[in-house]
Structures are given as C-alpha cells and as structure tokens.
Design an enzyme around this catalytic site. Structure first.
Site, PDB file in Angstrom:
ATOM      1  N   HIS A  13     -47.075  38.117 -25.149  1.00  0.00           N
ATOM      2  CA  HIS A  13     -47.882  37.752 -26.769  1.00  0.00           C
ATOM      3  C   HIS A  13     -48.407  37.508 -26.576  1.00  0.00           C
ATOM      4  O   HIS A  13     -49.088  36.322 -26.441  1.00  0.00           O
ATOM      5  CB  HIS A  13     -46.413  37.032 -27.675  1.00  0.00           C
ATOM      6  CG  HIS A  13     -46.554  37.043 -28.502  1.00  0.00           C
ATOM      7  ND1 HIS A  13     -46.003  37.386 -29.871  1.00  0.00           N
ATOM      8  CD2 HIS A  13     -48.097  36.316 -29.271  1.00  0.00           C
ATOM      9  CE1 HIS A  13     -45.796  37.175 -30.984  1.00  0.00           C
ATOM     10  NE2 HIS A  13     -47.423  36.609 -30.614  1.00  0.00           N
ATOM     11  N   HIS A  15     -52.704  37.618 -27.772  1.00  0.00           N
ATOM     12  CA  HIS A  15     -54.314  37.610 -29.250  1.00  0.00           C
ATOM     13  C   HIS A  15     -55.378  38.068 -27.965  1.00  0.00           C
ATOM     14  O   HIS A  15     -56.277  36.697 -27.291  1.00  0.00           O
ATOM     15  CB  HIS A  15     -54.475  36.465 -30.120  1.00  0.00           C
ATOM     16  CG  HIS A  15     -52.822  36.436 -30.696  1.00  0.00           C
ATOM     17  ND1 HIS A  15     -52.729  36.942 -32.122  1.00  0.00           N
ATOM     18  CD2 HIS A  15     -51.843  35.754 -31.006  1.00  0.00           C
ATOM     19  CE1 HIS A  15     -51.625  36.787 -32.154  1.00  0.00           C
ATOM     20  NE2 HIS A  15     -50.668  36.216 -32.373  1.00  0.00           N
ATOM     21  N   ARG A  17     -58.086  39.031 -29.597  1.00  0.00           N
ATOM     22  CA  ARG A  17     -59.173  39.659 -31.049  1.00  0.00           C
ATOM     23  C   ARG A  17     -59.967  40.544 -31.219  1.00  0.00           C
ATOM     24  O   ARG A  17     -59.893  41.635 -29.852  1.00  0.00           O
ATOM     25  CB  ARG A  17     -59.938  37.875 -30.934  1.00  0.00           C
ATOM     26  CG  ARG A  17     -59.539  36.662 -31.136  1.00  0.00           C
ATOM     27  CD  ARG A  17     -58.609  36.663 -32.371  1.00  0.00           C
ATOM     28  NE  ARG A  17     -57.351  35.513 -32.185  1.00  0.00           N
ATOM     29  CZ  ARG A  17     -56.216  34.685 -33.053  1.00  0.00           C
ATOM     30  NH1 ARG A  17     -56.285  36.045 -33.850  1.00  0.00           N
ATOM     31  NH2 ARG A  17     -55.932  33.552 -33.045  1.00  0.00           N
ATOM     32  N   LYS A  95     -45.326  45.622 -34.646  1.00  0.00           N
ATOM     33  CA  LYS A  95     -44.906  43.857 -35.161  1.00  0.00           C
ATOM     34  C   LYS A  95     -45.358  43.868 -36.299  1.00  0.00           C
ATOM     35  O   LYS A  95     -45.784  44.028 -36.996  1.00  0.00           O
ATOM     36  CB  LYS A  95     -46.633  42.710 -34.159  1.00  0.00           C
ATOM     37  CG  LYS A  95     -46.647  41.557 -34.408  1.00  0.00           C
ATOM     38  CD  LYS A  95     -45.551  41.219 -33.804  1.00  0.00           C
ATOM     39  CE  LYS A  95     -45.551  39.154 -34.783  1.00  0.00           C
ATOM     40  NZ  LYS A  95     -46.395  38.672 -33.586  1.00  0.00           N
ATOM     41  N   HIS A 132     -42.426  38.350 -36.029  1.00  0.00           N
ATOM     42  CA  HIS A 132     -43.027  36.274 -36.271  1.00  0.00           C
ATOM     43  C   HIS A 132     -41.861  35.899 -37.200  1.00  0.00           C
ATOM     44  O   HIS A 132     -41.834  36.591 -38.480  1.00  0.00           O
ATOM     45  CB  HIS A 132     -44.547  36.824 -37.311  1.00  0.00           C
ATOM     46  CG  HIS A 132     -44.182  35.325 -37.268  1.00  0.00           C
ATOM     47  ND1 HIS A 132     -45.950  35.120 -36.520  1.00  0.00           N
ATOM     48  CD2 HIS A 132     -43.933  34.405 -37.688  1.00  0.00           C
ATOM     49  CE1 HIS A 132     -45.776  33.417 -37.343  1.00  0.00           C
ATOM     50  NE2 HIS A 132     -44.940  33.513 -37.699  1.00  0.00           N
ATOM     51  N   HIS A 166     -42.137  34.579 -30.545  1.00  0.00           N
ATOM     52  CA  HIS A 166     -42.223  32.984 -30.419  1.00  0.00           C
ATOM     53  C   HIS A 166     -41.026  31.665 -30.544  1.00  0.00           C
ATOM     54  O   HIS A 166     -41.090  30.567 -31.482  1.00  0.00           O
ATOM     55  CB  HIS A 166     -43.373  32.672 -30.577  1.00  0.00           C
ATOM     56  CG  HIS A 166     -43.736  33.073 -31.920  1.00  0.00           C
ATOM     57  ND1 HIS A 166     -43.588  32.800 -32.774  1.00  0.00           N
ATOM     58  CD2 HIS A 166     -44.990  34.391 -32.336  1.00  0.00           C
ATOM     59  CE1 HIS A 166     -43.842  34.003 -33.880  1.00  0.00           C
ATOM     60  NE2 HIS A 166     -45.645  33.940 -33.291  1.00  0.00           N
ATOM     61  N   ASP A 238     -48.408  32.902 -26.707  1.00  0.00           N
ATOM     62  CA  ASP A 238     -49.221  32.868 -27.942  1.00  0.00           C
ATOM     63  C   ASP A 238     -50.368  32.740 -27.899  1.00  0.00           C
ATOM     64  O   ASP A 238     -51.227  32.376 -29.009  1.00  0.00           O
ATOM     65  CB  ASP A 238     -48.074  33.101 -29.371  1.00  0.00           C
ATOM     66  CG  ASP A 238     -49.100  33.204 -30.724  1.00  0.00           C
ATOM     67  OD1 ASP A 238     -48.893  34.177 -30.880  1.00  0.00           O
ATOM     68  OD2 ASP A 238     -48.455  31.971 -31.398  1.00  0.00           O
ATOM     69  N   HIS A 242     -59.643  30.639 -31.081  1.00  0.00           N
ATOM     70  CA  HIS A 242     -60.336  30.038 -31.960  1.00  0.00           C
ATOM     71  C   HIS A 242     -61.538  29.368 -32.015  1.00  0.00           C
ATOM     72  O   HIS A 242     -61.932  28.408 -30.705  1.00  0.00           O
ATOM     73  CB  HIS A 242     -59.827  29.600 -33.445  1.00  0.00           C
ATOM     74  CG  HIS A 242     -58.535  30.515 -33.777  1.00  0.00           C
ATOM     75  ND1 HIS A 242     -58.246  31.028 -34.961  1.00  0.00           N
ATOM     76  CD2 HIS A 242     -57.231  30.099 -33.782  1.00  0.00           C
ATOM     77  CE1 HIS A 242     -57.664  31.857 -35.385  1.00  0.00           C
ATOM     78  NE2 HIS A 242     -56.753  31.296 -34.264  1.00  0.00           N
TER      79      HIS A 242
END
Length: 332
Positions: A13, A15, A17, A95, A132, A166, A238, A242
């Site tokens: 899992h 990210h 971006r 997902k 999720h 998660h 996860d 940012h």
C-alpha cells in the site's frame, strides 16, 4: 554486529503521487522494496486502463530500477465486464474509497449498495477488492463502524478477495480471523505509535494520518499480529508524502512518510520482540501468497547499527525526523 537479509520486500500500500513528487519519492521506495501496490487516488483518479498504463510508465521512469515492480490498482467506480476483463492482466486489484474520506477521494463511493454490481463482476473475474474502511463518524470510531460493512461484503461475496487496508484496531483483527476471504495490511506507524504520540503533547503533524492512530491496546494487538507473522496480514506502509508546507499548517494534510525508513523501523520492532526470523513473512512472504505474485529478486540487508533519520527527504519530512534508530540498511 547483528545482520538480517530480507528477500524481495514488498510494500502492499503505497502513495507515489505524480509529477515532481513522484520523481522525488519513487526512487526511495525502489531502493529497498522489490515492488509495491500503487494507490490510484491521483487528480484525476486512475480509473481507466489508458490512464493506468500511462501512470505505470511514469512510475517506472521515476523509479529508475529494473528490480522494482509497481503493482497497479484502479480507482473504484462502476465498471463494465468488458472494462474489467481488459484491465485484469494489468492490475493487482481495485481500490475503494468512501467518498471524501481521505486525500483525493471526493469521487469515491457514497453508497456501498450501489457498488455491489461491480463487486459481483470482480468476484466472478477473480479481481481483489482493497478498501479504505472508514465511516464518516467520530474520528476514533470510523474503522469500528465500517467493520459491519466488511462483514456484510465478506458474507455476500464469499469468493471475492477483500483486503482491509491499513487496519488500526484490535477489533479489525478479530474480524480478519472470522472470514476466509478477508485479508489486511497494516502500516509501520500503527505498529509503533498511538494517538498520544500525535496529539498528546505538542501536536505532531508528521504523525497525522487517516485512519488516525488509536489506543495502546490497539497498537499492541496489531504489533502482536505482525511479529507473530499472522498469515493474513502483510505490510502496507501507506507512506503518503506531502510537501512540508502542507503538513505544518492549518488544515494539515493527512499522511505519514515512511517509505525510506520502513524496513529499519520494522527491524527494530521485530528485534524488540525477538522475532527477526518472522520479518520476512510480514514484509514479503504473506503478500506473495495472498496476491499470488512473484516479485523481482532483490536482497536487502539490514544491520543493528545506529541510523539517524534525515530531517527531510527533499521537501518531505519523514516520521521521526532527526531521531536515531538502532537499525540501518547496509546493502540493497
């Protein structure tokens, strides 16, 4: 010096971006992981085969390594049988985000009942469903409230492989054991921290994520399941980057960045529980079996040697920035 070699670690899992952020963080995952399940909540979301193929090529170019496999997912929407049949060879699953529940999920599912026709097709075609699992209720109760939906889906679609993404509660582990078709991922941070670490003293925005960290008894239950190599549980970091200015501000973005330090932190946790021999199952073997994947060959060696977590990776601040931890990656 104590050392440990992991074979083809997997992050189920992740990210990555897009654009500049993708180029900055993809190499950090590709360095120590042989593959990762890539989340589709871009803007716009990855909800077509054409966009998925484009995103996969972007990831491979950014990662810059042949020993890293991006396992692609589609953003849940109403798909036709023809669309799913065409997509199946290119995806590891689909997902589902409840609408508005987390970053870039505004186009998610607002009513689970309306999603069931697509789930039926996924069950028939053998395409896993990743969820999720949070409601829109009180923040500490959101996962607990969603467990009734997991139960209903597991009962209605017994041949559909459902992954509770998660998980953060002891109650989720109880449900995991009830249904053969339920599986789960858990993050590094939810094995280590509680809500007290996030907001018990000075607010730490770099530990704020969704689902939010829970109570000590939840953390202990999750950690016990991980270090005992629960066969239906695997690592899904996860890891969610940012820019620093979007974390250290009013309206702090949700996400903890752990990709480049995940294995080191896990080695420390498993070492504390005298369970280093079970880390291979948690970070690779369980995922290979659950998803029936054969990742690229990659050996990652860790040593019990102090490592200071960098203050930042580019414009992204990691979990526990500046802290010294007892394990390091010494070869990958």
């Amino acid at each position: 010096m104590t050392t440990l070699t992991l074979h083809s670690p997997l992050d189920m899992h992740l990210h990555l971006r897009q654009d500049a952020m993708l180029k900055a963080v993809a190499p950090l995952s590709a360095e120590t992981f042989a593959g990762a399940v890539i989340m589709p909540n871009l803007v716009p979301p990855v909800d077509s085969l054409e966009r998925l193929k484009w995103y996969r090529e972007e990831i491979l170019a950014a990662a810059g390594r042949e020993d890293f496999a991006p396992y692609m997912t589609l953003f849940f929407r109403a798909y036709t049988r023809e669309e799913l049949e065409a997509a199946k060879p290119h995806i590891i699953g689909i997902k589902l985000y409840p609408a508005g529940i987390t970053t870039n999920s505004e186009g998610g599912v607002s009513q689970i009942d309306q999603a069931e026709p697509t789930m039926r097709l996924m069950e028939e075609l053998g395409i896993p469903l990743m969820i999720h699992g949070e409601s829109n209720g009180f923040v500490m109760d959101r996962e607990a409230e969603f467990l009734t939906i997991y139960r209903r889906l597991a009962e209605r679609f017994p041949r559909l492989k459902i992954v509770m993404e998660h998980i953060t509660t002891a109650a989720a582990l109880v449900l995991l054991n009830e249904f053969e078709n339920l599986h789960a991922t858990v993050t590094v941070q939810h094995l280590i921290i509680t809500l007290d670490d996030v907001a018990g003293g000075m607010l730490n925005p770099h530990l704020f994520c969704k689902p939010i960290a829970k109570r000590p008894e939840d953390r202990e239950a999750l950690a016990h399941a991980a270090v005992t190599a629960h066969p239906k549980l695997c690592l899904g970091t996860d890891s969610a980057p940012h820019p620093q200015h979007k974390k250290e501000c009013c309206g702090c973005a949700a996400g903890v960045f752990t990709a480049p330090i995940a294995l080191q932190l896990l080695a420390g946790l498993f070492d504390e529980h005298d369970a280093l021999d079970r880390l291979q199952a948690f970070v690779s073997d369980n995922a290979r079996r659950i998803y029936d994947v054969t990742p690229p060959a990659k050996a990652v060696t860790l040593a019990k040697k102090p490592f200071t977590i960098p203050a930042s990776y580019g414009e992204v601040v990691p979990m526990w920035a500046g802290r010294e931890i007892p394990w390091s990656v010494v070869g990958a």
